[in-house]
Design a protein around this motif. Structure first.
Motif, short mmCIF file in Angstrom:
data_model
loop_
_atom_site.label_atom_id
_atom_site.label_comp_id
_atom_site.label_asym_id
_atom_site.label_seq_id
_atom_site.Cartn_x
_atom_site.Cartn_y
_atom_site.Cartn_z
N TRP A 37 7.25 -42.70 71.06
CA TRP A 37 8.02 -43.82 70.56
C TRP A 37 7.46 -45.11 71.10
CZ3 TRP A 37 10.23 -39.25 72.37
CH2 TRP A 37 10.95 -38.51 71.45
N CYS A 38 7.05 -45.96 70.19
CA CYS A 38 6.59 -47.30 70.56
C CYS A 38 7.76 -48.26 70.35
CB CYS A 38 5.41 -47.70 69.68
SG CYS A 38 4.05 -46.53 69.74
N GLU A 39 7.52 -49.51 70.59
CA GLU A 39 8.60 -50.48 70.47
C GLU A 39 9.14 -50.59 69.04
OE1 GLU A 39 7.40 -53.62 74.01
OE2 GLU A 39 6.20 -53.52 72.18
N GLU A 40 8.27 -50.37 68.07
CA GLU A 40 8.69 -50.60 66.68
C GLU A 40 8.76 -49.33 65.83
OE1 GLU A 40 9.78 -53.40 65.43
OE2 GLU A 40 9.51 -54.45 67.33
N ALA A 41 8.26 -48.23 66.35
CA ALA A 41 8.23 -47.02 65.52
C ALA A 41 7.99 -45.80 66.39
CB ALA A 41 7.12 -47.11 64.47
N GLY A 42 8.40 -44.66 65.87
CA GLY A 42 8.12 -43.38 66.49
C GLY A 42 7.14 -42.61 65.64
N ALA A 90 8.53 -43.01 61.87
CA ALA A 90 9.85 -43.60 61.61
C ALA A 90 9.86 -45.00 62.23
CB ALA A 90 10.95 -42.73 62.21
N ARG A 91 9.98 -45.98 61.40
CA ARG A 91 10.01 -47.37 61.88
C ARG A 91 11.45 -47.77 62.18
NH1 ARG A 91 4.88 -49.79 59.89
NH2 ARG A 91 3.91 -48.13 58.67
N ARG A 92 11.61 -48.93 62.80
CA ARG A 92 12.95 -49.38 63.14
C ARG A 92 13.80 -49.62 61.90
NH1 ARG A 92 13.27 -54.26 66.01
NH2 ARG A 92 15.46 -53.70 66.18
N SER A 93 13.17 -49.94 60.79
CA SER A 93 13.96 -50.06 59.56
C SER A 93 13.14 -49.52 58.40
CB SER A 93 14.36 -51.52 59.30
OG SER A 93 13.23 -52.29 59.07
N GLY A 94 13.83 -49.26 57.32
CA GLY A 94 13.18 -48.71 56.13
C GLY A 94 13.08 -47.19 56.19
N PRO A 95 12.67 -46.61 55.08
CA PRO A 95 12.56 -45.14 55.03
C PRO A 95 11.53 -44.62 56.03
CG PRO A 95 12.34 -46.13 52.82
CD PRO A 95 12.29 -47.25 53.80
N GLU A 96 11.72 -43.38 56.43
CA GLU A 96 10.69 -42.70 57.20
C GLU A 96 9.45 -42.51 56.34
OE1 GLU A 96 13.68 -39.90 59.88
OE2 GLU A 96 11.92 -39.04 58.90
N GLU A 97 8.33 -42.32 56.99
CA GLU A 97 7.08 -42.11 56.25
C GLU A 97 6.48 -40.78 56.66
OE1 GLU A 97 4.70 -45.40 57.47
OE2 GLU A 97 6.05 -46.87 56.60
N ALA A 132 12.65 -46.00 69.04
CA ALA A 132 12.61 -46.68 67.74
C ALA A 132 12.40 -45.69 66.60
CB ALA A 132 11.50 -47.72 67.74
N GLY A 133 13.20 -45.84 65.57
CA GLY A 133 13.05 -45.00 64.39
C GLY A 133 13.94 -43.77 64.41
N GLU A 171 4.29 -40.62 51.89
CA GLU A 171 5.57 -40.28 51.29
C GLU A 171 6.68 -40.99 52.05
OE1 GLU A 171 4.48 -35.70 50.02
OE2 GLU A 171 6.34 -36.15 51.04
N ILE A 230 10.83 -40.86 53.21
CA ILE A 230 12.09 -40.13 53.31
C ILE A 230 13.18 -41.16 53.50
CG2 ILE A 230 13.40 -38.36 54.53
CD1 ILE A 230 10.84 -37.23 53.35
N TRP A 231 13.96 -41.36 52.45
CA TRP A 231 15.10 -42.27 52.55
C TRP A 231 16.27 -41.51 53.15
CZ3 TRP A 231 15.30 -47.33 50.02
CH2 TRP A 231 14.07 -47.72 49.49
N TRP A 286 18.45 -51.44 54.04
CA TRP A 286 17.53 -51.45 52.90
C TRP A 286 18.00 -50.56 51.76
CZ3 TRP A 286 16.94 -49.87 57.84
CH2 TRP A 286 16.95 -48.49 58.07
#
Lengths: 383, 383, 383, 383
Positions: B269-274, B288-295, C258-259, D294, D296-297, D305
């Motif tokens: 986990w970084c400051e802005e995303a895992g 997984a970012r702090r906001s928005g869908p996971e990628e 995060a995330g 991809e 994942i919402w 969002w």
């Protein structure tokens, strides 16, 4: 030392997708050696491609005819023992027929040929010459697909009632997508044959159904179409089908499913349990029985409880993922063994009969669709 | 034609697990050719194993000393260009040192050696001779691990704050499990060295942490033990650690985790995303970012958005699973390229420094555990 | 008609997270009815919140003291039968003690109190008054967690050897994240108590370990910290621990990951099998034995093979997902039943002893961390 | 205080599955109150069931006719404001018509009625009386289904090209399975109507397709059958269909899929992206675009969002799973709001028109199947 079975390759030169897959698969198999090739119908490109593939220059030929003629002239202990054909579909039959007539065993990429007529011609030649023909349906060479077949065959799950198979890709989602070398011939009736997506990937889905269920598909009602304007061959379609044992199924084959990679998934439900397999996570087979916890069967050499046909198809302990190339390698391994007179109990390659069945599937899907989704039998044509 | 880099192998004979993995990986790589070997320290077994591996009988030697002596005497254009060492740990250093002294590049399986002292000796020889040393940390050769490293290195995710890595296997869960050839030497201090599970798989987990974060681990507090009565080496343990950049982490390495296959999982986990990766489904990287869908990042040659280091590590379009052997093949490919003077931008093999760091990890974990879970630095020893 | 057990609520007014969760859980339970409340320590806000929650205005009080005094004065068949306390931590003990002294049963949100001293005081009052105390550890009320406990308790899997539990959230990843009402009190030592993340979610992880293993945690070595500059309480940490039966484990509790959403995951490995549960997909329990396929146990009223304790915690057939609110509802259901004199065989609420154990965990983790990751016992303090 | 909308229930007594679901959903919704009921057509059982459900004995009636007559006679501020109908299908129309004639709003479980004729009759009455009718298609009330609909509606993904939906259950896999109260009426044409599985769950799949795509289904070719010998209604079937916008699809509805629980899955592929949702893990929506990772919402109140229609359907932050009951609660919440004159922007209940469309789907599937899989239009019947 393990005997290295010598093979030659027709097709699969620069820019090809499946040629390198075959060659790497053979390298993994460990019992094959590429000794000759006609990797392109363009002589200059064939030479360049052969050089890249490590084929000695004096056995890198400019055409399949030259390859067959020159290899036939070599002493038996030197010439190729089988020929892999990985060209666009329209070359499968003429190359295979020439190879069979010259006494070579042939391993043909799917679909068997471009047309039904060509397939039947090839079948006649094979019967007359007694030559060995294998077809590379890579997905039935995965260990967990073989485990699924074994579980169904053991009978404890009862009859197959329903099947849902789909093979969805997105790489031809737009007209521009078909500009690449891989795509060009697949959307060209002259080279691909009667079908586009239904031939390219639909036959894989079809084969998977017949392989796992152990039953022939008897009837089909299909609707196939070119979803991208201007295409001459189908890029999208679906079908309903019947199995010989009374089961019913649906099949989707599409190359315009945006976002999908190589989405081959199958579910089949027997009287007592369902089996579920996804190609993109191929080392797992999910089995859900009528009662009790679901089961996840895993591939691995340490899976003493697996069926011998599945165990024969793995190299590594569970948790060390094997993938597409390893499945393909099983085909090469087993075909080479068969060529060397050591046919495996559960060969990983599809038979000529399977290849013919695939062509009947293509023909029937086409006929049904043209007739407005009418039921069409996949029976053997009149002799 | 692609230049085939010639290599020899020490160890990896009959009954070995990792020897065949190396050889198949080299076959997939396509740019290496096995030309010589001393596959066992038992001369007769070495010969039999060499024959199975396709090594010509006049280059299948009865000991690593013989291999080095005899290969050194061959003309440069014929002798092996690098030597892969896949023996039990205690042979790594003497074989590698002998090979380096004779001018060979060496590719050593992990952990680098059996003891810290041996590792430092090897390092000195490598520095003096200028010989190339690579270490096979197969997991950092996976495309999505390289993508993870690139995403962290790009800086947009901020600093690494927490890491959780675990490597759990179940194959040594009972005393009887250690009877096989693979297990025997791993539980024997004379052959395995200072550590059991922490050396065998803990170093992989350690390497993965340093590789993805791009940071050195600076301190560790560990508790390791032999959970199965009678074992002389650790088969189970855990540690907490600090990273140079201030991040904290936990690491589990255990071979008694019943039911687990090859469970190497990492989350950071970084400051802005895992970022989350599981070896058993290696072609996916979850972000997984702090906001928005996971990628879900997917491996594949068609992933134009992937980092070049990831793209360089794939062979097939997305959806065609590549696995453990293909990751390993990346190591062979890149090491052979480097030997041939074409070092890749992002080599897939670990460096000697990485190997030394792995030994410091083993030593520090051992020292911390003996001292009752005390914090121990992984600093460089006094010169 | 099912008897409706009357309850009152302290805390959980406007802007609260857990208050509405408790009330909805009680509504799902079906055997409780909210009849009174002091939903805020601000009298005006308490009234507004009570109105929104459907509490009659004459039983919506301005403080917990008023609530206890006024409800006590009502006839037994009208007054609340138990009081749920869902305030910030520092109010748990005084409110619960006052309620116990007045003869009410109390259901307290976790952690039991803000400090160890307060917890022990509460314990003494409970013992003296004989009042019932329940603690809401919602995760052990999930059906598949109860199934896991049952499988371990049945003994067939052997002793627990290793546990890995983590509870990672990202909602306090930045300093700004702590501005909301939910976050404010959690990062304030005066209201949260000795611990931040280790109290808020670490105690859940701790409880899950003790619940599933059926063992007490005996020792802990922890490193906890405020990763976000300026915080006064831990927002991130990890620990190693020992179980009474000899097993070892690691525990991560962090709110700066995060995330991550509500990432509570546990794996535990016994001698013969591993069990794996993820809160975010709570209706599945993965069990991997030393041999044979993995098993996925599913929640559902139709799972006749499930343990009675798991079956008692489901409402719907498999495939109809139940979630967080339903797990919480099990707590309300069972506590209300117990209040009505029909204590369930496997109550879904945690006991006072469990709550005290959680406070010992917090204290020990704190002490260990302050002492530099030293091992600290979770033994009972001297009387 | 939130206004509690008063409702009555017809059906859903002892042994019923869906009745308790409706009542719990209403409890979660928080804005409804059950005040009256005729929970069974057997007067004695109706009384017992009403008592269990907490209905006052003077408003627990012995038949729906009695309920409507007696409630109508109550003062407006006391009598039920809407009536939920959760009987077997054949009672839907007569009860709903009687309720509409008496001025009540009605919320009907799906399918709308037993026959097309009954549906059209109901439609006429609704139009004449102006009464509100809602239908409970619970799956379109899930937040991530609403997110999917919004993503498609926003247009950025282009037109829908292909849909694959399947709804597979295993609970009627054998003849004995149909002995329970739940199953009995579903396999009885007199109570279920024209269809078995295609009515019970096929209409859900159909509704999901129309809901997410925002398009009407225009044609269907179906093959439905009773797979279990002796059944009078379909328990298994599949269909191909066309959408108004040119997309094509397949639909499977089966209750003999051994091992499946409540397997409602949908994939739809637009020109630029595919969307994938599985009911059994409902808080996730997978979106795969033509390029890039991809997505994942995830459902959750903290998902700023997300589309407002999705956000309106969640109660808890991400990672706190909400399930089937919460989706159902959205329907009750929104219908009650509408009854109270506060119709939500995106009501979670299906409309009468949706219910009629579902009946056309059943009729067309039946007609197509009887005609041998012929294409049948789902056009509106002649007036």
């Amino acid at each position: 030392m393990v005997e290295q079975v010598r093979y030659a390759m027709i097709g699969g030169g620069e820019g090809a997708f499946i040629g390198p897959v075959h060659r790497t698969a053979a390298a993994i198999a460990g019992n094959c050696r590429l000794v000759a090739g006609a990797l392109s119908s363009d002589a200059e490109r064939a030479r360049r491609s052969g050089d890249m593939a490590g084929i000695a220059s004096d056995r890198s030929y400019g055409s399949y005819a030259e390859l067959i003629a020159r290899e036939s002239a070599l002493p038996p202990q030197i010439r190729a023992q089988f020929i892999a054909i990985v060209t666009p579909n329209h070359v499968h039959a003429p190359a295979a027929i020439a190879a069979l007539e010259a006494g070579f065993a042939v391993l043909v990429d799917k679909p068997l040929t471009d047309t039904m007529a060509a397939a039947l011609h090839l079948e006649q030649v094979a019967q007359r010459t007694g030559g060995m023909v294998g077809v590379t349906h890579s997905y039935s060479a995965y260990p967990m697909v073989r485990q699924a077949r074994a579980l169904v065959a053991q009978g404890g799950f009862g009859k197959v009632r329903r099947v849902a198979v789909r093979y969805t890709q997105g790489w031809l989602a737009t007209a521009q997508d078909a500009a690449g070398k891989q795509a060009q011939w697949r959307v060209d009736p002259a080279r691909s044959g009667l079908a586009g997506a239904f031939g390219d990937i639909g036959t894989h889905a079809f084969n998977l159904v017949e392989f796992i269920t152990g039953e022939r598909m008897t009837r089909i009602a299909a609707e196939i179409r070119a979803a991208v304007p201007g295409r001459l061959l189908d890029d999208d379609g679906a079908a309903m089908f019947h199995l010989a044992g009374g089961g019913r199924g649906t099949l989707i084959a599409s190359q315009i499913c945006a976002g999908d990679a190589n989405g081959l998934d199958i579910s089949l439900w027997c009287e007592e349990a369902g089996l579920h397999w996804r190609q993109e996570q191929p080392d797992r087979l999910r089995v859900a029985r009528r009662s009790g916890p679901e089961e996840i069967w895993r591939a691995g050499t340490d899976g003493a409880w697996l069926d011998p046909s599945a165990l024969a198809a793995v190299r590594l302990p569970a948790g060390h993922p094997e993938g597409y190339l390893e499945a393909f390698a099983n085909i090469y391994h087993d075909f080479a063994e068969a060529v060397a007179g050591r046919t495996p109990t559960h060969p990983a390659y599809a038979s000529l009969a399977d290849g013919i069945a695939g062509m009947r599937f293509i023909q029937a899907a086409h006929d049904s669709s043209v007739a407005g989704n009418k039921w069409v039998d996949l029976t053997e044509p009149e002799q």
